[in-house]
Motif scaffolding. Sequence first.
Motif, PDB file in Angstrom:
ATOM      1  N   CYS A   1       0.920  -1.266  -0.088  1.00  0.00           N
ATOM      2  CA  CYS A   1      -0.153   0.090  -0.008  1.00  0.00           C
ATOM      3  C   CYS A   1       0.856   1.310   0.055  1.00  0.00           C
ATOM      4  O   CYS A   1       2.130   1.130  -0.088  1.00  0.00           O
TER       5      CYS A   1
ATOM      6  N   GLU B   1      -3.927   4.341   3.773  1.00  0.00           N
ATOM      7  CA  GLU B   1      -4.532   3.562   2.767  1.00  0.00           C
ATOM      8  C   GLU B   1      -4.716   2.251   3.293  1.00  0.00           C
ATOM      9  O   GLU B   1      -5.748   1.501   2.867  1.00  0.00           O
TER      10      GLU B   1
ATOM     11  N   ARG C   1      -7.675   2.155   5.565  1.00  0.00           N
ATOM     12  CA  ARG C   1      -8.820   2.317   4.725  1.00  0.00           C
ATOM     13  C   ARG C   1      -9.541   1.236   3.863  1.00  0.00           C
ATOM     14  O   ARG C   1     -10.512   0.881   4.006  1.00  0.00           O
TER      15      ARG C   1
END
Length: 126
Positions: A75, A80, A83
């Motif tokens: 990632c 991120e 999420r």
Amino acid sequence: MKLDMVGIIVKDMKASLAFYRALGFSFPDNAEKEAYVEVDQGGVRLSFNTEEMVTPLFGELEKPKGQRIELAFLCENVQELDRLYDNVIAKGYQGVREPWDAFWGQRYCILEDVDGNLISLFVPLE
């Protein structure tokens, strides 16, 4: 020799692509109707192959016997990763291990796709 492609045998193309879309993958329109779909991940292709398509190639497919492979996706950052994990869980998919800061210096989490494959998300911690 160079790794070029990882193929995933799927029971249900529509369900499998929905999971990977929740992770942010893009597929062509109507891809869920195909027996074979692939995406390029920056030089390594990831393919999705229906059981019906590969059975004549490989012979009778045996039921999986435990986890033998894990796909790990890098990632951009911790936010991120968190999420993406939350998004996948919110859509009803299975988490194996919530995000944590691993002793080897990465933020890490583990999910399970609809076919029982382990899917890890990670990012190096600074």
